[in-house]
Scaffold this active site. Structure first.
Site, PDB file in Angstrom:
ATOM      1  N   ARG A 232      93.643  12.056 -56.620  1.00 60.86           N
ATOM      2  CA  ARG A 232      93.296  10.767 -56.002  1.00 60.86           C
ATOM      3  C   ARG A 232      93.397   9.639 -57.021  1.00 60.86           C
ATOM      4  O   ARG A 232      93.800   8.526 -56.694  1.00 60.86           O
ATOM      5  CB  ARG A 232      91.889  10.838 -55.400  1.00 60.86           C
TER       6      ARG A 232
ATOM      7  N   ARG B  93      78.562  13.155 -56.252  1.00 57.63           N
ATOM      8  CA  ARG B  93      78.479  12.451 -54.975  1.00 57.63           C
ATOM      9  C   ARG B  93      78.216  13.429 -53.827  1.00 57.63           C
ATOM     10  O   ARG B  93      78.776  14.511 -53.771  1.00 57.63           O
ATOM     11  CB  ARG B  93      79.795  11.709 -54.740  1.00 57.63           C
TER      12      ARG B  93
ATOM     13  N   LYS C  93      82.665   1.452 -54.484  1.00 59.10           N
ATOM     14  CA  LYS C  93      83.011   0.434 -53.491  1.00 59.10           C
ATOM     15  C   LYS C  93      82.060   0.489 -52.288  1.00 59.10           C
ATOM     16  O   LYS C  93      81.615  -0.542 -51.813  1.00 59.10           O
ATOM     17  CB  LYS C  93      84.441   0.642 -52.966  1.00 59.10           C
TER      18      LYS C  93
ATOM     19  N   ARG D 226      95.251  -0.185 -49.406  1.00 59.02           N
ATOM     20  CA  ARG D 226      95.422   0.713 -50.548  1.00 59.02           C
ATOM     21  C   ARG D 226      96.872   0.746 -51.007  1.00 59.02           C
ATOM     22  O   ARG D 226      97.189   1.468 -51.963  1.00 59.02           O
ATOM     23  CB  ARG D 226      94.980   2.118 -50.161  1.00 59.02           C
TER      24      ARG D 226
ATOM     25  N   ARG E 203      81.958  16.118 -50.381  1.00 61.20           N
ATOM     26  CA  ARG E 203      83.205  15.916 -49.654  1.00 61.20           C
ATOM     27  C   ARG E 203      84.259  16.850 -50.225  1.00 61.20           C
ATOM     28  O   ARG E 203      84.336  17.023 -51.434  1.00 61.20           O
ATOM     29  CB  ARG E 203      83.679  14.468 -49.820  1.00 61.20           C
TER      30      ARG E 203
HETATM   31  P1  AMP Z   1      87.645   6.911 -49.079  1.00 60.95           P
HETATM   32  O1  AMP Z   1      86.452   7.357 -48.340  1.00 60.95           O
HETATM   33  O2  AMP Z   1      87.856   5.410 -48.994  1.00 60.95           O
HETATM   34  O3  AMP Z   1      87.699   7.409 -50.501  1.00 60.95           O
HETATM   35  O4  AMP Z   1      88.925   7.534 -48.333  1.00 60.95           O
HETATM   36  C1  AMP Z   1      89.082   8.926 -48.251  1.00 60.95           C
HETATM   37  C2  AMP Z   1      90.512   9.284 -47.897  1.00 60.95           C
HETATM   38  O5  AMP Z   1      90.865   8.669 -46.651  1.00 60.95           O
HETATM   39  C3  AMP Z   1      91.572   8.783 -48.864  1.00 60.95           C
HETATM   40  O6  AMP Z   1      91.723   9.640 -49.977  1.00 60.95           O
HETATM   41  C4  AMP Z   1      92.797   8.771 -47.956  1.00 60.95           C
HETATM   42  O7  AMP Z   1      93.283  10.085 -47.718  1.00 60.95           O
HETATM   43  C5  AMP Z   1      92.223   8.261 -46.652  1.00 60.95           C
HETATM   44  N1  AMP Z   1      92.256   6.782 -46.602  1.00 60.95           N
HETATM   45  C6  AMP Z   1      91.199   5.924 -46.510  1.00 60.95           C
HETATM   46  N2  AMP Z   1      91.605   4.647 -46.501  1.00 60.95           N
HETATM   47  C7  AMP Z   1      92.959   4.681 -46.585  1.00 60.95           C
HETATM   48  C8  AMP Z   1      93.979   3.687 -46.645  1.00 60.95           C
HETATM   49  N3  AMP Z   1      93.698   2.373 -46.619  1.00 60.95           N
HETATM   50  N4  AMP Z   1      95.276   4.103 -46.748  1.00 60.95           N
HETATM   51  C9  AMP Z   1      95.603   5.407 -46.754  1.00 60.95           C
HETATM   52  N5  AMP Z   1      94.691   6.387 -46.741  1.00 60.95           N
HETATM   53  C10 AMP Z   1      93.375   6.046 -46.644  1.00 60.95           C
END
Ligand code: AMP
Length: 210
Positions: A167, A123, A13, A88, A156
């Site tokens: 996840r 990654r 994404k 999400r 990460r």
């Molecule tokens: P990402 O970088 O988008 O994969 O987000 C990393 C982490 O941030 C996720 O696994 C969640 O813990 C948190 N996170 C990011 N966006 C959201 C969202 N819209 N709702 C809830 N948690 C989020």
């Protein structure tokens, strides 16, 4: 144009958000990046989010909805934006509706779970600016060093294999229902993630025209 990018963690994404950002000149907004930055700065919100994030769980809706409200109120969002990683959950999508935001299109990047796990192990992100790389698909010019700011590239914490499985489970349970939510509105477009990033990008740009 107001866009949402849907997809499992590791589906690409962030990369596709960048592609659209460059093509349409609208900001790409990643709630994950905003939370990681808050964490790095040690803000109250960052500390609140840390335990959820580290465990591969979603941060509570009220926290991320607050983040998005604040971000979308900024001037650079006036002509549109791409949301990467938000919404999400169904309540998050409903919150966008309640804010009176009309989304033009939702691009769903589809990658099978088996491929996700392999992709995520490669990654790497920049410790300083958060730019994203991949050992195989998106290598930096100099190994382990960020092209943009020369920061160190690290994995990460939530990309560790055991957390990735959590996840993915969270994605299927809480985020995947959004496909139906937006399909019913007639604005969902599916993009099959390809081996080559350029091929996925071409499909993403085509999906914007449909
Ligand atoms: P990402 O970088 O988008 O994969 O987000 C990393 C982490 O941030 C996720 O696994 C969640 O813990 C948190 N996170 C990011 N966006 C959201 C969202 N819209 N709702 C809830 N948690 C989020």
């Amino acid at each position: 144009m107001k866009l949402i990018l849907l997809g499992a963690p590791g589906a690409g994404k962030g990369t596709q958000a960048e592609v659209i950002c460059n093509a349409l000149n609208i900001p790409a907004i990643s709630t994950g990046n905003i939370i990681r930055e808050a964490l790095r700065l040690g803000t109250e919100m960052g500390l609140k989010a840390k335990s959820f994030m580290d465990a591969g769980q979603l941060v509570p809706d009220d926290v991320v909805i607050g983040i998005i409200k604040e971000r979308l109120a900024k001037d650079d969002c006036a002509n549109g934006f791409i949301l990467d990683g938000f919404p999400r959950t169904i309540p998050q999508a409903e919150a966008l509706d309640a804010m009176g935001i009309i989304i033009d299109k939702v691009i769903d990047i589809e990658v099978p779970d088996e491929k996700i796990a392999a992709r995520m192990s490669g990654r790497r992100v920049c410790k300083d600016c958060g730019a994203s790389y991949h050992l195989e698909y998106k290598t930096p010019e100099s190994e382990g060093v960020c092209d943009a700011c020369s920061g160190e590239l690290v994995q990460r914490k939530d990309d560790a294999p055991e957390t990735v499985l959590d996840r993915l489970a969270v994605y299927h349970e809480q985020t995947e229902p959004l496909k139906e939510f937006y399909s019913k509105k007639g604005i969902l477009r599916i993009v099959e993630g390809q081996e080559e990033i350029a091929d996925t990008s071409a499909l993403t740009l085509k999906a914007l025209e449909d």
